[in-house]
Design a protein around this motif. Sequence first.
Motif, short mmCIF file in Angstrom:
data_model
loop_
_atom_site.label_atom_id
_atom_site.label_comp_id
_atom_site.label_asym_id
_atom_site.label_seq_id
_atom_site.Cartn_x
_atom_site.Cartn_y
_atom_site.Cartn_z
N UNK A 100 7.91 0.86 5.14
CA UNK A 100 9.11 1.53 4.64
C UNK A 100 8.74 3.00 4.55
N UNK A 101 9.12 3.76 5.55
CA UNK A 101 8.74 5.17 5.60
C UNK A 101 9.39 5.98 4.48
N UNK A 102 10.53 5.54 4.01
CA UNK A 102 11.17 6.24 2.90
C UNK A 102 10.36 6.14 1.62
N UNK A 103 9.57 5.08 1.53
CA UNK A 103 8.73 4.87 0.35
C UNK A 103 7.25 5.10 0.65
N UNK A 104 6.95 5.54 1.88
CA UNK A 104 5.55 5.75 2.27
C UNK A 104 4.70 4.51 1.98
N UNK A 105 5.22 3.36 2.34
CA UNK A 105 4.59 2.10 1.97
C UNK A 105 4.45 1.20 3.19
N UNK A 106 3.30 0.52 3.24
CA UNK A 106 3.08 -0.52 4.24
C UNK A 106 2.83 -1.82 3.50
N UNK A 107 3.35 -2.90 4.07
CA UNK A 107 3.24 -4.22 3.45
C UNK A 107 2.49 -5.17 4.37
N UNK A 108 1.92 -6.20 3.78
CA UNK A 108 1.34 -7.30 4.55
C UNK A 108 1.76 -8.59 3.87
N UNK A 109 2.68 -9.30 4.49
CA UNK A 109 3.09 -10.61 4.00
C UNK A 109 2.15 -11.64 4.60
N UNK A 110 1.48 -12.39 3.74
CA UNK A 110 0.49 -13.36 4.19
C UNK A 110 0.95 -14.76 3.80
N UNK A 111 1.19 -15.59 4.78
CA UNK A 111 1.62 -16.97 4.55
C UNK A 111 0.57 -17.94 5.07
N UNK A 112 0.67 -19.17 4.65
CA UNK A 112 -0.24 -20.23 5.10
C UNK A 112 -1.69 -19.78 4.98
N UNK B 172 0.87 -1.18 0.00
CA UNK B 172 0.00 0.00 0.00
C UNK B 172 0.90 1.22 0.00
N UNK B 173 0.83 1.99 -1.09
CA UNK B 173 1.67 3.17 -1.24
C UNK B 173 0.84 4.42 -0.99
N UNK B 174 1.35 5.27 -0.13
CA UNK B 174 0.70 6.54 0.16
C UNK B 174 1.38 7.64 -0.64
N UNK B 175 0.57 8.50 -1.23
CA UNK B 175 1.12 9.61 -2.00
C UNK B 175 0.31 10.86 -1.72
N UNK B 176 0.83 11.99 -2.19
CA UNK B 176 0.15 13.25 -1.97
C UNK B 176 0.87 14.08 -0.94
N UNK B 177 0.13 14.98 -0.33
CA UNK B 177 0.69 15.88 0.66
C UNK B 177 0.73 15.18 2.02
N UNK B 178 1.90 14.66 2.37
CA UNK B 178 2.05 13.91 3.62
C UNK B 178 3.13 14.55 4.47
N UNK B 179 2.77 14.96 5.68
CA UNK B 179 3.76 15.49 6.61
C UNK B 179 4.29 14.37 7.51
N UNK B 180 3.38 13.57 8.02
CA UNK B 180 3.79 12.44 8.86
C UNK B 180 2.73 11.35 8.83
#
Length: 121
Positions: A72-84, A22-30
């Motif tokens: 990954x805050x440098x990429x404004x991205x959150x991941x979800x690794x789903x196993x099993x 999930x990539x966040x874009x736009x005007x983001x301060x924090x």
Amino acid sequence: QVQLVESGGGLVQAGGSLRLSCVASGSIFSMNAMRWYRQPPGKSREWVSVIISGGSTVYADSVKGRFTISRDDGKNTVYLQMNSLKSEDTAVYYCNVFASRSRNSVPRDYWGQGTQITVSS
């Protein structure tokens, strides 16, 4: 405005794995808490996992030990690794970010459009 775009959904067999982004874009301060939710067919949306800015994570009991959330805050991205993966993991998955657009703005929730995960048994 802040936009969230999820990717990585699809069809997978039970026992398989998928990784959502999930990539966040736009005007983001924090960005503070970043969460994943899901909505199974015919059911209400339910919380799956959260990761806060310090890196601490919490999981719903139904996914604990199988799913891993990361950011990954440098990429404004959150991941979800789903196993099993199980058939009961079938749902539309949404990312959610609690973010502020400037130093003086009040943080609020932003939502992605959702991505479908279908687990076949």
